[in-house]
Design a protein around this motif. Structure first.
Motif, PDB file in Angstrom:
ATOM      1  N   MET A 122     -33.273  12.686  39.627  1.00 36.85           N
ATOM      2  CA  MET A 122     -33.154  12.351  38.213  1.00 36.85           C
ATOM      3  C   MET A 122     -33.348  10.865  37.963  1.00 36.85           C
ATOM      4  SD  MET A 122     -30.373  14.555  36.041  1.00 36.85           S
ATOM      5  CE  MET A 122     -30.105  13.198  34.956  1.00 36.85           C
ATOM      6  N   ASN A 123     -33.969  10.554  36.883  1.00 37.48           N
ATOM      7  CA  ASN A 123     -34.146   9.154  36.535  1.00 37.48           C
ATOM      8  C   ASN A 123     -32.833   8.546  36.054  1.00 37.48           C
ATOM      9  OD1 ASN A 123     -36.870   9.199  37.082  1.00 37.48           O
ATOM     10  ND2 ASN A 123     -37.371   9.866  34.989  1.00 37.48           N
ATOM     11  N   GLU A 124     -32.711   7.259  36.245  1.00 35.86           N
ATOM     12  CA  GLU A 124     -31.565   6.530  35.707  1.00 35.86           C
ATOM     13  C   GLU A 124     -31.620   6.639  34.185  1.00 35.86           C
ATOM     14  OE1 GLU A 124     -28.253   3.894  36.440  1.00 35.86           O
ATOM     15  OE2 GLU A 124     -29.442   5.176  37.740  1.00 35.86           O
ATOM     16  N   ALA A 125     -30.545   7.166  33.604  1.00 30.53           N
ATOM     17  CA  ALA A 125     -30.545   7.367  32.156  1.00 30.53           C
ATOM     18  C   ALA A 125     -30.472   6.024  31.429  1.00 30.53           C
ATOM     19  CB  ALA A 125     -29.358   8.234  31.770  1.00 30.53           C
ATOM     20  N   VAL A 126     -31.230   5.916  30.360  1.00 32.89           N
ATOM     21  CA  VAL A 126     -31.198   4.708  29.541  1.00 32.89           C
ATOM     22  C   VAL A 126     -29.974   4.783  28.629  1.00 32.89           C
ATOM     23  CG1 VAL A 126     -32.404   3.402  27.761  1.00 32.89           C
ATOM     24  CG2 VAL A 126     -33.696   4.531  29.579  1.00 32.89           C
ATOM     25  N   ILE A 127     -29.208   3.702  28.610  1.00 33.79           N
ATOM     26  CA  ILE A 127     -28.044   3.671  27.723  1.00 33.79           C
ATOM     27  C   ILE A 127     -28.236   2.594  26.659  1.00 33.79           C
ATOM     28  CG2 ILE A 127     -25.568   3.207  27.557  1.00 33.79           C
ATOM     29  CD1 ILE A 127     -25.276   4.451  30.335  1.00 33.79           C
ATOM     30  N   VAL A 128     -28.177   3.028  25.413  1.00 33.42           N
ATOM     31  CA  VAL A 128     -28.323   2.106  24.287  1.00 33.42           C
ATOM     32  C   VAL A 128     -26.925   1.738  23.809  1.00 33.42           C
ATOM     33  CG1 VAL A 128     -29.245   1.809  21.957  1.00 33.42           C
ATOM     34  CG2 VAL A 128     -30.477   3.231  23.623  1.00 33.42           C
ATOM     35  N   LYS A 129     -26.644   0.431  23.781  1.00 33.74           N
ATOM     36  CA  LYS A 129     -25.316  -0.018  23.405  1.00 33.74           C
ATOM     37  C   LYS A 129     -25.185  -0.092  21.878  1.00 33.74           C
ATOM     38  CE  LYS A 129     -22.097  -3.798  24.378  1.00 33.74           C
ATOM     39  NZ  LYS A 129     -21.802  -4.365  23.078  1.00 33.74           N
ATOM     40  N   VAL A 130     -24.063   0.386  21.385  1.00 35.89           N
ATOM     41  CA  VAL A 130     -23.749   0.236  19.968  1.00 35.89           C
ATOM     42  C   VAL A 130     -22.516  -0.658  19.886  1.00 35.89           C
ATOM     43  CG1 VAL A 130     -23.071   1.443  17.851  1.00 35.89           C
ATOM     44  CG2 VAL A 130     -24.683   2.520  19.434  1.00 35.89           C
ATOM     45  N   GLY A 131     -22.648  -1.829  19.260  1.00 28.57           N
ATOM     46  CA  GLY A 131     -21.535  -2.784  19.170  1.00 28.57           C
ATOM     47  C   GLY A 131     -20.540  -2.389  18.105  1.00 28.57           C
ATOM     48  N   MET A 132     -19.576  -3.252  17.897  1.00 27.42           N
ATOM     49  CA  MET A 132     -18.594  -3.012  16.846  1.00 27.42           C
ATOM     50  C   MET A 132     -19.267  -3.251  15.494  1.00 27.42           C
ATOM     51  SD  MET A 132     -15.090  -5.057  16.405  1.00 27.42           S
ATOM     52  CE  MET A 132     -13.700  -4.114  16.907  1.00 27.42           C
ATOM     53  N   ALA A 133     -19.040  -2.363  14.534  1.00 23.31           N
ATOM     54  CA  ALA A 133     -19.678  -2.464  13.218  1.00 23.31           C
ATOM     55  C   ALA A 133     -21.190  -2.516  13.372  1.00 23.31           C
ATOM     56  CB  ALA A 133     -19.162  -3.680  12.452  1.00 23.31           C
ATOM     57  N   ASP A 134     -21.712  -1.554  14.130  1.00 26.75           N
ATOM     58  CA  ASP A 134     -23.126  -1.527  14.484  1.00 26.75           C
ATOM     59  C   ASP A 134     -23.553  -0.052  14.502  1.00 26.75           C
ATOM     60  OD1 ASP A 134     -25.623  -2.225  15.568  1.00 26.75           O
ATOM     61  OD2 ASP A 134     -24.859  -2.424  17.618  1.00 26.75           O
ATOM     62  N   LEU A 135     -24.875   0.206  14.434  1.00 28.19           N
ATOM     63  CA  LEU A 135     -25.339   1.582  14.586  1.00 28.19           C
ATOM     64  C   LEU A 135     -26.695   1.578  15.261  1.00 28.19           C
ATOM     65  CD1 LEU A 135     -27.632   1.970  12.142  1.00 28.19           C
ATOM     66  CD2 LEU A 135     -25.606   2.339  10.761  1.00 28.19           C
ATOM     67  N   ASN A 136     -27.042   2.718  15.851  1.00 27.74           N
ATOM     68  CA  ASN A 136     -28.321   2.800  16.541  1.00 27.74           C
ATOM     69  C   ASN A 136     -28.741   4.256  16.720  1.00 27.74           C
ATOM     70  OD1 ASN A 136     -30.602   1.721  17.807  1.00 27.74           O
ATOM     71  ND2 ASN A 136     -29.360   0.197  18.891  1.00 27.74           N
ATOM     72  N   VAL A 137     -30.006   4.431  17.111  1.00 25.52           N
ATOM     73  CA  VAL A 137     -30.580   5.758  17.282  1.00 25.52           C
ATOM     74  C   VAL A 137     -31.206   5.829  18.672  1.00 25.52           C
ATOM     75  CG1 VAL A 137     -32.433   7.274  16.440  1.00 25.52           C
ATOM     76  CG2 VAL A 137     -30.990   6.072  14.812  1.00 25.52           C
ATOM     77  N   ALA A 138     -31.131   7.012  19.300  1.00 25.08           N
ATOM     78  CA  ALA A 138     -31.748   7.182  20.615  1.00 25.08           C
ATOM     79  C   ALA A 138     -32.382   8.567  20.700  1.00 25.08           C
ATOM     80  CB  ALA A 138     -30.709   7.025  21.719  1.00 25.08           C
ATOM     81  N   ALA A 139     -33.433   8.659  21.532  1.00 28.21           N
ATOM     82  CA  ALA A 139     -34.087   9.943  21.732  1.00 28.21           C
ATOM     83  C   ALA A 139     -34.626   9.984  23.159  1.00 28.21           C
ATOM     84  CB  ALA A 139     -35.220  10.116  20.723  1.00 28.21           C
ATOM     85  N   ALA A 140     -35.336  11.035  23.475  1.00 30.09           N
ATOM     86  CA  ALA A 140     -36.004  11.162  24.774  1.00 30.09           C
ATOM     87  C   ALA A 140     -35.050  10.986  25.942  1.00 30.09           C
ATOM     88  CB  ALA A 140     -37.153  10.146  24.875  1.00 30.09           C
ATOM     89  N   GLY A 141     -33.859  11.565  25.822  1.00 25.56           N
ATOM     90  CA  GLY A 141     -32.927  11.564  26.949  1.00 25.56           C
ATOM     91  C   GLY A 141     -32.061  10.338  27.076  1.00 25.56           C
ATOM     92  N   ALA A 142     -32.281   9.343  26.232  1.00 25.44           N
ATOM     93  CA  ALA A 142     -31.426   8.153  26.292  1.00 25.44           C
ATOM     94  C   ALA A 142     -30.042   8.488  25.727  1.00 25.44           C
ATOM     95  CB  ALA A 142     -32.054   7.013  25.492  1.00 25.44           C
ATOM     96  N   SER A 143     -29.047   7.680  26.121  1.00 24.47           N
ATOM     97  CA  SER A 143     -27.692   7.890  25.611  1.00 24.47           C
ATOM     98  C   SER A 143     -27.264   6.709  24.762  1.00 24.47           C
ATOM     99  CB  SER A 143     -26.710   8.037  26.775  1.00 24.47           C
ATOM    100  OG  SER A 143     -26.906   9.261  27.412  1.00 24.47           O
ATOM    101  N   LEU A 144     -26.366   6.970  23.838  1.00 24.29           N
ATOM    102  CA  LEU A 144     -25.777   5.915  23.014  1.00 24.29           C
ATOM    103  C   LEU A 144     -24.346   5.715  23.481  1.00 24.29           C
ATOM    104  CD1 LEU A 144     -27.074   7.439  19.726  1.00 24.29           C
ATOM    105  CD2 LEU A 144     -27.620   5.091  20.398  1.00 24.29           C
ATOM    106  N   ARG A 145     -23.914   4.446  23.523  1.00 17.52           N
ATOM    107  CA  ARG A 145     -22.582   4.191  24.052  1.00 17.52           C
ATOM    108  C   ARG A 145     -21.884   3.128  23.222  1.00 17.52           C
ATOM    109  NH1 ARG A 145     -19.884   1.341  28.511  1.00 17.52           N
ATOM    110  NH2 ARG A 145     -18.688   2.927  29.617  1.00 17.52           N
ATOM    111  N   THR A 146     -20.607   3.347  22.924  1.00 21.00           N
ATOM    112  CA  THR A 146     -19.812   2.301  22.291  1.00 21.00           C
ATOM    113  C   THR A 146     -18.451   2.252  22.976  1.00 21.00           C
ATOM    114  OG1 THR A 146     -19.301   1.253  20.164  1.00 21.00           O
ATOM    115  CG2 THR A 146     -18.770   3.584  20.339  1.00 21.00           C
ATOM    116  N   THR A 147     -17.922   1.032  23.146  1.00 20.23           N
ATOM    117  CA  THR A 147     -16.725   0.852  23.972  1.00 20.23           C
ATOM    118  C   THR A 147     -15.522   0.402  23.146  1.00 20.23           C
ATOM    119  OG1 THR A 147     -17.448  -1.409  24.397  1.00 20.23           O
ATOM    120  CG2 THR A 147     -17.965   0.212  26.076  1.00 20.23           C
ATOM    121  N   GLY A 148     -14.344   0.765  23.640  1.00 25.42           N
ATOM    122  CA  GLY A 148     -13.098   0.252  23.074  1.00 25.42           C
ATOM    123  C   GLY A 148     -12.856   0.615  21.627  1.00 25.42           C
TER     124      GLY A 148
END
Lengths: 206, 164
Positions: free
Chosen positions: B1-27
């Motif tokens: 399996m390929n290393e999955a791409v992770i798109v970071k979403v910051g605080m008070a932020d938004l984003n979109v992902a496709a093609a197997g990428a993941s979205l991540r927000t912390t804390g």
């Protein structure tokens, strides 16, 4: 913030001195409590993006022990006393003179003791601030949490949240001896508190 | 399996992902992590919402990602641009905790539950169903949303890992 558009450096210096005096009293209180010398680094005062505040204590997912107090009175704000789990353990050993429980869980007694340390620090910090400014200031009952820094610190940013994406943070590091950190003390006054503090201290406000 | 791409979403932020990428927000504490998903085209969106309503905003340049009522319309625009079919979207959410309990409990202390309520209200306005949620409690969460499966993974210090 418009308030800081003139004499920015001078105003930051004033806040740094405010932090210095407050933290100096708090360090003395902590030193008496632990019966050993506690020093502190010169406070830093900065406008810091929300995103980066948790970076001061290891990042948004870093698990910290945090005592939170809301400041009430003429210049309201938020206070956090933040420690790593190791630092909290060290404080408990120093204070209670017995080995703190191993592992990640804390007993009621330990949490209560840590809250009380936060309470004493915040109380001495605020009373010196109140003396300096002549503004009545008092802390609420302390609340404690052991969790991700990012999740905890959000509570200090809500008042700034409606105004932008940065907060003004007065950050003091307590040191045991000359190097080993005991914890961070964050004071985040509400945005409307600055003008009152400046006026009370005789800083010209346009 | 390929290393999955992770798109970071910051605080008070938004984003979109496709093609197997993941979205991540912390804390996430009182903040709400809200996700939208088009399962047919495997397009995912995430917003890290900090405050319930833009009515309380006093900032000059409004950060729309910060408020529940403005983040959702903006995320819909971004999802549409990415090719999502807006009529098929489903939502999930996590967060909205109350980290500190004060006796009395002022309004700002209840910010977590209020963020959850506003997020629900905004989604209802756009007729987007909430298919799963893990909200409330008194603990912080880090979330990751997989655009391939639509699974939302929630990590917390106290309660380990959970998938919804």
């Amino acid at each position: 913030m418009n308030l800081f558009s003139h004499d920015t450096e001078f105003k930051m210096d004033v806040l740094r001195e405010v932090g210095n005096i407050g933290a100096g009293h708090a360090a003395t209180a902590l030193s008496r409590l632990l019966d050993k010398p506690v020093d502190m680094a010169v406070p830093t005062v900065s406008f810091i993006p929300f995103e980066e505040i948790s970076g001061r204590v290891g990042g948004p997912e870093e698990v910290v022990v945090a005592v939170f107090l809301r400041v009430e009175g003429e210049a309201p704000g938020n206070i956090f006393f933040l420690m790593s789990r190791e630092q909290a353990r060290g404080l408990l050993q120093g204070l209670l003179a017995f080995d703190a429980t191993e592992g990640d869980a804390y007993t009621e007694m330990e949490l209560s003791a840590l809250s009380e340390i936060g309470n004493i620090l915040a109380g001495s910090y605020l009373s010196s601030l109140a003396d300096l400014t002549g503004l009545p200031l008092s802390p609420t009952v302390p609340s404690i949490a052991v969790d991700m820094a990012g999740a905890i610190l959000t509570y200090g940013l809500l008042q700034f949240g409606t105004m932008g994406d940065d907060a003004l943070l007065i950050d003091t590091t307590f040191l045991e001896g000359k190097h080993e950190a005991e914890g961070h003390f964050f004071f985040i006054p509400d945005p409307e508190s600055f003008e009152r503090m400046f006026r009370a201290l005789g800083v010209p406000v346009e | 399996m390929n290393e999955a791409v992770i798109v970071k979403v910051g605080m008070a932020d938004l984003n979109v992902a496709a093609a197997g990428a993941s979205l991540r927000t912390t804390g996430l504490g009182s903040c709400v992590g809200l996700t939208l998903y088009d399962a047919g085209r495997r397009i995912a969106g995430m917003a890290h919402i900090m405050l319930p309503s833009s009515e309380i905003a006093r900032e000059g340049q409004l950060n729309v990602a910060k408020y529940a009522d403005t983040a959702i319309p903006e995320l819909l625009v971004r999802m549409k641009d990415a090719g999502a079919d807006l009529s098929r979207l489903v939502a999930k959410m996590a967060g909205g905790a109350q980290m500190f309990a004060f006796a009395g409990g002022s309004d700002s202390m209840r910010i977590g539950p209020r963020n959850v309520e506003s997020s629900h209200a905004a989604l209802a306005k756009w007729s987007i169903p909430v298919v799963a949620e893990d909200t409330g409690g008194n603990y912080g969460r880090t979330i990751e949303f997989d655009s391939l499966s639509g699974v939302l993974t929630i990590r917390s210090v106290q309660n380990g890992v959970k998938e919804i």
